[in-house]
Design an enzyme around this catalytic site. Structure first.
Site, PDB file in Angstrom:
ATOM      1  N   ARG A   1       1.898   0.689   8.403  1.00  0.00           N
ATOM      2  CA  ARG A   1       1.047   1.874   8.535  1.00  0.00           C
ATOM      3  C   ARG A   1      -0.316   1.504   9.124  1.00  0.00           C
ATOM      4  NH1 ARG A   1       0.396   5.442   3.224  1.00  0.00           N
ATOM      5  NH2 ARG A   1      -0.676   3.556   2.479  1.00  0.00           N
TER       6      ARG A   1
ATOM      7  N   ARG B   1      -0.699  -5.520  -5.368  1.00  0.00           N
ATOM      8  CA  ARG B   1      -0.652  -4.213  -6.032  1.00  0.00           C
ATOM      9  C   ARG B   1       0.712  -3.982  -6.685  1.00  0.00           C
ATOM     10  NH1 ARG B   1      -1.861   0.083  -1.700  1.00  0.00           N
ATOM     11  NH2 ARG B   1      -1.762   1.526  -3.461  1.00  0.00           N
TER      12      ARG B   1
ATOM     13  N   ARG C   1      -5.696  -0.286   6.829  1.00  0.00           N
ATOM     14  CA  ARG C   1      -6.495  -0.252   5.607  1.00  0.00           C
ATOM     15  C   ARG C   1      -6.288  -1.539   4.813  1.00  0.00           C
ATOM     16  NH1 ARG C   1      -5.270   5.247   2.469  1.00  0.00           N
ATOM     17  NH2 ARG C   1      -3.524   3.921   1.873  1.00  0.00           N
TER      18      ARG C   1
ATOM     19  N   LYS D   1       5.686   9.013  -4.270  1.00  0.00           N
ATOM     20  CA  LYS D   1       5.437   9.877  -5.425  1.00  0.00           C
ATOM     21  C   LYS D   1       4.797  11.197  -5.030  1.00  0.00           C
ATOM     22  CE  LYS D   1       3.342   7.321  -8.339  1.00  0.00           C
ATOM     23  NZ  LYS D   1       1.978   7.663  -8.597  1.00  0.00           N
TER      24      LYS D   1
END
Length: 225
Positions: free
Chosen positions: A127, A171, A160, A19
């Protein structure tokens, strides 16, 4: 001189859908103001505004910020953008928020980034970051020279909490449960050919499709700046 209507657009998409990247390109190409609910909330938390203090009480308890608080935050900021074209990012996230927004202004365009959840999970869980510098690596398309180590400092990379597989899955499920009714709300409200609105569903694997009436995003719309 004919005054063209101002463009009011909303972009939606799950965490990790890109986004931020898509929004920056749209804002640059179409000369829009970009209003991110996340950025605005962080700013209010940092400045300890009245809304920020209230929001923090819910965040500290691990609760979602109520609709009326987020709506108040965003609508107050939109008052400063009444003479500009704008793109909303991260708001509305619930049907009550969408209804409150509709009472204030008419949304012309809704863009939904339709990215398969498995693709997002692969992207986010691959990531890794270097805490000291903030450098970001991706094991699939931007891997470190040596696994688990920063290219420059040779210090360990970390993942993270938000990027861990179990957290990403949670999520995405939460986003789907909360936001799908909003997509349904906009999809249904945009079907009338008399309404000057467009609903875009941008798929990672397909060309953009649209329903309703309005300009195509591949060419710059003729709106008055």
């Amino acid at each position: 001189m004919v005054v063209r209507p101002l463009l009011r657009a909303v972009i939606m998409g799950p965490p990790g859908s890109g986004k931020g990247t898509v929004s920056s390109r749209i804002v640059k190409h179409f000369a829009l103001k970009h209003l991110s609910s996340g950025d605005l909330l962080r700013d209010n938390l940092q400045r300890r505004t009245e809304v920020g203090v209230i929001a923090k009480t819910y965040i500290d308890q691990g609760q979602l910020i109520p609709d009326d608080i987020m709506t108040r935050l965003m609508l107050n900021e939109l008052k400063n953008l009444h003479q500009y074209h704008w793109l909303l990012d991260g708001f509305p996230r619930t049907v009550p928020q969408a209804e409150a927004l509709d009472e204030t202004c008419q949304i012309d365009t809704v863009i939904n980034l339709d990215v398969p959840f498995e693709t997002i999970k692969q992207r986010l869980t691959a990531r890794w970051i270097h805490p000291g510098s903030g450098r970001v690596y991706n094991l699939e398309f931007n891997p470190p020279k040596d696994v688990g180590l920063d290219d420059i400092t040779r210090e360990p990379l970390v993942q993270r909490d938000d990027d861990k597989p179990e957290t990403v899955t949670k999520r995405l499920k939460a986003y789907e449960a909360q936001t799908k009714p909003v997509l349904d709300y906009y999809g249904c409200s945009f079907v009338s050919p008399l309404e000057k609105k467009v609903y875009w569903n941008l798929s990672l694997e397909q060309k953009p499709t649209r329903s309703g009436q309005r300009c195509m995003l591949s060419s710059k719309p003729n709106y008055q700046k």
